[in-house]
Design a protein around this motif. Structure first.
Motif, PDB file in Angstrom:
ATOM      1  N   UNK A 136      13.475 -29.968  47.007  1.00 38.62           N
ATOM      2  CA  UNK A 136      12.347 -30.864  47.283  1.00 38.62           C
ATOM      3  C   UNK A 136      11.113 -30.460  46.494  1.00 38.62           C
ATOM      4  N   UNK A 137      10.867 -29.146  46.381  1.00 35.19           N
ATOM      5  CA  UNK A 137       9.685 -28.680  45.664  1.00 35.19           C
ATOM      6  C   UNK A 137       9.792 -28.976  44.176  1.00 35.19           C
ATOM      7  N   UNK A 138      10.990 -28.796  43.595  1.00 35.74           N
ATOM      8  CA  UNK A 138      11.172 -29.071  42.171  1.00 35.74           C
ATOM      9  C   UNK A 138      10.995 -30.553  41.887  1.00 35.74           C
ATOM     10  N   UNK A 139      11.559 -31.395  42.752  1.00 39.82           N
ATOM     11  CA  UNK A 139      11.429 -32.845  42.567  1.00 39.82           C
ATOM     12  C   UNK A 139       9.967 -33.275  42.659  1.00 39.82           C
ATOM     13  N   UNK A 140       9.248 -32.725  43.635  1.00 40.35           N
ATOM     14  CA  UNK A 140       7.828 -33.058  43.783  1.00 40.35           C
ATOM     15  C   UNK A 140       7.021 -32.596  42.577  1.00 40.35           C
ATOM     16  N   UNK A 141       7.316 -31.396  42.087  1.00 44.02           N
ATOM     17  CA  UNK A 141       6.576 -30.863  40.952  1.00 44.02           C
ATOM     18  C   UNK A 141       6.803 -31.716  39.706  1.00 44.02           C
ATOM     19  N   UNK A 142       8.048 -32.071  39.438  1.00 45.31           N
ATOM     20  CA  UNK A 142       8.341 -32.867  38.247  1.00 45.31           C
ATOM     21  C   UNK A 142       7.729 -34.255  38.335  1.00 45.31           C
ATOM     22  N   UNK A 143       7.578 -34.758  39.550  1.00 46.11           N
ATOM     23  CA  UNK A 143       6.940 -36.060  39.708  1.00 46.11           C
ATOM     24  C   UNK A 143       5.439 -36.011  39.509  1.00 46.11           C
ATOM     25  N   UNK A 144       4.833 -34.837  39.695  1.00 45.20           N
ATOM     26  CA  UNK A 144       3.378 -34.729  39.593  1.00 45.20           C
ATOM     27  C   UNK A 144       2.905 -34.314  38.213  1.00 45.20           C
ATOM     28  N   UNK A 145       3.744 -33.619  37.444  1.00 46.91           N
ATOM     29  CA  UNK A 145       3.300 -33.096  36.154  1.00 46.91           C
ATOM     30  C   UNK A 145       3.192 -34.232  35.134  1.00 46.91           C
TER      31      UNK A 145
ATOM     32  N   UNK B 240       0.933 -26.686  37.873  1.00 41.37           N
ATOM     33  CA  UNK B 240       1.135 -25.531  38.745  1.00 41.37           C
ATOM     34  C   UNK B 240      -0.181 -25.080  39.362  1.00 41.37           C
ATOM     35  N   UNK B 241      -1.275 -25.132  38.595  1.00 41.04           N
ATOM     36  CA  UNK B 241      -2.576 -24.769  39.142  1.00 41.04           C
ATOM     37  C   UNK B 241      -2.991 -25.719  40.246  1.00 41.04           C
ATOM     38  N   UNK B 242      -2.785 -27.024  40.038  1.00 35.74           N
ATOM     39  CA  UNK B 242      -3.127 -28.011  41.070  1.00 35.74           C
ATOM     40  C   UNK B 242      -2.291 -27.803  42.319  1.00 35.74           C
ATOM     41  N   UNK B 243      -1.027 -27.475  42.124  1.00 39.26           N
ATOM     42  CA  UNK B 243      -0.148 -27.256  43.272  1.00 39.26           C
ATOM     43  C   UNK B 243      -0.584 -26.028  44.071  1.00 39.26           C
ATOM     44  N   UNK B 244      -0.975 -24.959  43.376  1.00 36.96           N
ATOM     45  CA  UNK B 244      -1.441 -23.758  44.076  1.00 36.96           C
ATOM     46  C   UNK B 244      -2.752 -24.017  44.794  1.00 36.96           C
ATOM     47  N   UNK B 245      -3.628 -24.807  44.177  1.00 37.72           N
ATOM     48  CA  UNK B 245      -4.898 -25.100  44.817  1.00 37.72           C
ATOM     49  C   UNK B 245      -4.710 -25.897  46.099  1.00 37.72           C
ATOM     50  N   UNK B 246      -3.669 -26.730  46.139  1.00 36.09           N
ATOM     51  CA  UNK B 246      -3.374 -27.499  47.356  1.00 36.09           C
ATOM     52  C   UNK B 246      -2.692 -26.666  48.418  1.00 36.09           C
ATOM     53  N   UNK B 247      -2.270 -25.450  48.048  1.00 30.37           N
ATOM     54  CA  UNK B 247      -1.634 -24.571  49.027  1.00 30.37           C
ATOM     55  C   UNK B 247      -0.168 -24.841  49.217  1.00 30.37           C
ATOM     56  N   UNK B 248       0.552 -25.259  48.143  1.00 26.79           N
ATOM     57  CA  UNK B 248       1.983 -25.490  48.254  1.00 26.79           C
ATOM     58  C   UNK B 248       2.717 -24.236  48.672  1.00 26.79           C
ATOM     59  N   UNK B 249       3.559 -24.349  49.674  1.00 22.05           N
ATOM     60  CA  UNK B 249       4.204 -23.168  50.235  1.00 22.05           C
ATOM     61  C   UNK B 249       5.526 -22.845  49.542  1.00 22.05           C
ATOM     62  N   UNK B 250       6.373 -23.834  49.316  1.00 22.62           N
ATOM     63  CA  UNK B 250       7.656 -23.575  48.683  1.00 22.62           C
ATOM     64  C   UNK B 250       7.426 -23.163  47.229  1.00 22.62           C
ATOM     65  N   UNK B 251       7.937 -22.015  46.811  1.00 27.99           N
ATOM     66  CA  UNK B 251       7.641 -21.529  45.450  1.00 27.99           C
ATOM     67  C   UNK B 251       8.372 -22.345  44.388  1.00 27.99           C
ATOM     68  N   UNK B 252       7.664 -22.668  43.340  1.00 21.76           N
ATOM     69  CA  UNK B 252       8.250 -23.285  42.153  1.00 21.76           C
ATOM     70  C   UNK B 252       7.985 -22.350  40.989  1.00 21.76           C
ATOM     71  N   UNK B 253       9.036 -21.924  40.336  1.00 15.33           N
ATOM     72  CA  UNK B 253       8.916 -20.967  39.241  1.00 15.33           C
ATOM     73  C   UNK B 253       9.011 -21.709  37.914  1.00 15.33           C
ATOM     74  N   UNK B 254       8.027 -21.486  37.068  1.00 17.92           N
ATOM     75  CA  UNK B 254       7.985 -22.123  35.747  1.00 17.92           C
ATOM     76  C   UNK B 254       8.101 -21.027  34.699  1.00 17.92           C
ATOM     77  N   UNK B 255       9.048 -21.195  33.786  1.00 20.43           N
ATOM     78  CA  UNK B 255       9.186 -20.240  32.688  1.00 20.43           C
ATOM     79  C   UNK B 255       9.339 -20.998  31.376  1.00 20.43           C
ATOM     80  N   UNK B 256       8.459 -20.706  30.444  1.00 20.52           N
ATOM     81  CA  UNK B 256       8.513 -21.307  29.121  1.00 20.52           C
ATOM     82  C   UNK B 256       9.411 -20.458  28.229  1.00 20.52           C
TER      83      UNK B 256
END
Length: 711
Positions: free
Chosen positions: A627-636, A689-705
């Motif tokens: 759920x967290x990955x799907x939400x993140x990809x929809x917001x970026x 990722x910064x916006x997600x952290x500022x909102x206090x997202x609890x489920x961790x999403x790991x991003x690696x370039x």
């Protein structure tokens, strides 16, 4: 160098807008613009009263600079680059930094002194100058910012990698006076590479900045050749930096440099040194007392003055990939440094990565390699046997060895030590059903079952013993080893050769060297000790275990591991033989037989170019609960030319230490962009990722370039 790398260098000196705190940006956008003003008081410095500070908070939504007032009593010491302590607090999406009220003390660095601040409120004062030593130079700050931008990370995280912790005793001790530059060295064994080898040294000694991909010949001479390249650079009055995959390799180059020019011209930076010694050595480099550095991964940020050469040995080694955020690769960091400081680049290895092949194919670097006749004479003879032939070979029933490998071991032991490479450590690391080959897994957590020396089964994840296993697919009760570990192999070889000593080298105990006496040396990949005079023979077991990994780099990594081990064997002229147990028709195996790593890398590069995989594209991995990955990809807000692959289940996430209880299934998506859009991709991921952290997202999403493992 790609266009996004050059852009990173141009932007490294200023603060990107995407690093501002999301809620603070929104507040400032709505608030009326006020004239910038500085809090002035009787105890504030009169000249440049504002200190701009980067705080030691490695979270993306706080990745910005903060302004503080400079008290009069700290005016002299509060210079750019020094360590400070400031009041800082963050919570509920608000930041109290640079304000007079509240906050605990946190460490940071002053990056600039200003006449006034663009913050429209009263400024808090610096609490303390920890040390007057300006350890964060403008060059190091610019490099750290470029690395953070490239890898979608925070500046504070990169600075933690770049600047070692302070040690007061080391800082108080004076550094030695620098020695005069040495004389330019003779070409030595670089003559083996034709005109390109001596030409490289001559160009370095003249003060040039050549860029070369060096395919080193087998044998131990590579350390001395690297040392000669460093000495040639020092002779031009410039500094040099050599990064190696581990302390054993670094020690060999350190010894070679000492033998060439004596002590005092270089220093060794590795994790083996204690905090005080390591910081003292780092300070000697920072103060200009030492002009050359030899070290492991962390040394890629060493503040070498007048940098003239960056060299990386064995860029295919996974040890060059930093495990701490933002997980930069030493090769990319050194190439950024070379672009910023106009220094020479030397990438060396007995093998060749696809990234190195791309640099040569694009014309960014020139190849340095010996001709085929010299290479064939220096390389051992390589013979192959298919893995499935083990089942039909009577000799294999004694020690899991086909007759050809058995003969190579027997003949080699008459001449000296023999190396046996096993892909896995332990006893029997992986088990499967003998009938249907289904992996044996724990009934409690689905982790892989392992067998200890006592033959008892236990789970590799939760440790639960398994006394009554049966296969859930076919009902079978008999197990077979998928891969036999190094300890079990050593045990079997000890029974087969009872009069020969058997030594093991692996994670528990890594041997550096072995003598020239006959012995069997069983090693896992990367832990092979150097034999005095070279190994008489080597046997590479279970080749399929390396080739069958579900990873884009499986073939490239397997060839690198095989060549690294085979390079320790004597050349054909001295009777050196290597036997590999793997399917002979596969491209990596054929490349080993022909000793042609460059040809394999170029073919692999062509295949990836057709498919659009790295290094011809930039890629990022986004992993976490579904759920967290799907939400993140929809917001970026990805670049228009970005392509999302997945998400798909992330297999064995618990084994990798990635999953947490209650998070549900772990998923991973890959985001791919063509060349030229890499920085835009990193920018988009970092902003989201910064916006997600500022909102206090609890489920961790790991991003690696630029992840190394692309399944």
């Amino acid at each position: 160098m790609s266009s996004e790398d050059e852009g990173a260098g141009e932007r490294s000196g200023r603060e990107p807008e995407q690093l501002a705190l999301v809620r603070e940006m929104a507040r400032q956008a709505k608030a009326p613009k006020a004239k910038p003003r500085t809090w002035r008081g009787a105890d504030v410095a009169e000249h440049l009263p504002v200190a701009r500070v980067v705080v030691d908070k490695g979270v993306l939504h706080l990745d910005r600079y903060f302004d503080y007032a400079v008290p009069k009593e700290l005016d002299a010491e509060a210079q750019p680059g020094v360590r400070v302590r400031v009041r800082f607090s963050a919570g509920a999406g608000r930041v109290h930094a640079g304000r007079r009220e509240g906050g605990g003390l946190i460490s940071g660095f002053i990056v600039d002194r200003l006449a006034e601040s663009d913050y429209d409120g009263p400024l808090a004062a610096l609490a303390q100058v920890v040390s007057p030593e300006p350890v964060l130079t403008p060059e190091l700050l610019g490099l750290a910012r470029a690395v953070a931008d490239r890898y979608a990370g925070s500046l504070a995280d990169v600075l933690q990698l770049a600047v070692p912790p302070r040690n007061a005793k080391a800082e108080a001790a004076p550094s030695p006076d620098p020695l005069p530059p040495p004389s330019a060295p003779e070409a030595g064994s670089w003559e083996r590479y034709g005109p390109a080898g001596p030409g490289l040294l001559a160009e370095l000694a003249r003060g040039g900045a050549p860029r070369a991909v060096w395919t080193a010949l087998p044998g131990p001479q590579w350390a001395e050749e690297l040392a000669r390249a460093v000495v040639a650079t020092l002779a031009s009055g410039r500094g040099a930096l050599v990064v190696l995959p581990d302390g054993r390799h670094a020690a060999r180059v350190d010894a070679a440099l000492t033998a060439l020019v004596g002590k005092g011209h270089h220093t060794l930076l590795t994790a083996d040194a204690g905090p005080q010694k390591r910081y003292r050595q780092w300070l000697a480099v920072h103060r200009g007392s030492v002009r050359a550095v030899v070290g492991t991964r962390a040394a890629m940020f060493a503040p070498v003055r007048d940098l003239g050469l960056v060299a990386l040995w064995d860029d295919g080694n996974e040890n060059h990939s930093e495990q701490h955020a933002p997980q930069p690769h030493a090769r990319e960091v050194l190439m950024l440094r070379a672009a910023h400081e106009n220094s020479a680049v030397l990438l060396g290895s007995v093998s060749c990565t696809v990234e190195a092949a791309q640099l040569v194919d694009s014309g960014w670097a020139v190849p340095v390699a010996a001709d085929r006749a010299v290479t064939r004479a220096a390389a051992p003879r390589v013979r192959t046997i298919a893995d499935h032939d083990l089942a039909r070979d009577a000799a294999a029933r004694t020690a899991r060895l086909p007759s050809l490998a058995w003969q190579a071991l027997r003949d080699g032991l008459r001449e000296g030590p023999v190396l046996v490479q096993v892909p896995r450590r332990g006893y029997v690391p992986r088990l499967a059903c003998e009938r249907c080959r289904e992996p044996a897994r724990c009934r409690q957590c689905a982790g892989p079952l392992q067998a200890a020396e006592s033959s008892l089964l236990h789970c590799a994840w939760c440790g639960r013993p398994e006394a009554d296993w049966h296969c859930e697919e076919c009902g079978g009760f008999r197990l077979r080893a998928q891969v036999t570990g190094a300890r079990r192999t050593a045990e079997e070889l000890g029974r087969a050769f009872p009069s020969v000593p058997v030594r093991t080298s692996g994670r528990e105990q890594v041997l550096d060297t072995v003598d020239a006496a006959p012995a069997l040396v069983v090693s896992t990949p990367g832990a092979e000790p150097v034999a005095e005079g070279g190994y008489a023979a080597a046997v590479l077991l279970d080749g399929w275990a390396l080739l069958n990994r579900p990873d884009l780099r499986a073939g490239e990594t397997a060839l690198w591991r095989w060549m690294s081990a085979s390079a320790l064997v004597r050349g054909q002229s001295a009777g050196g033989t290597v036997v590999i147990v793997a399917e002979p028709t596969l491209a990596p195996v054929q490349a080993l037989v022909r000793w042609d790593p460059v040809g394999y890398a170029l073919r692999e590069y062509a295949d990836r170019s057709e498919l659009g995989f790295p290094p011809v594209s930039r890629m990022a991995a986004v992993a976490g609960p579904q759920a967290a990955v799907t939400e993140f990809l929809g917001a970026v807000e990805l670049p228009s030319d970005a392509e999302i692959l997945g998400p798909v289940p992330l297999h064995e996430s618990a084994e990798r230490g990635r999953g947490r209880p209650g998070e549900g299934a772990q998923m991973r998506a890959l985001v791919r962009v063509p060349p030229g859009s890499g920085m835009a991709l990193a920018h988009a991921l970092k902003t989201a990722q910064a916006a997600r952290m500022a909102r206090g997202g609890r489920a961790p999403v790991r991003v690696r370039v630029d992840p190394l493992d692309i399944g």
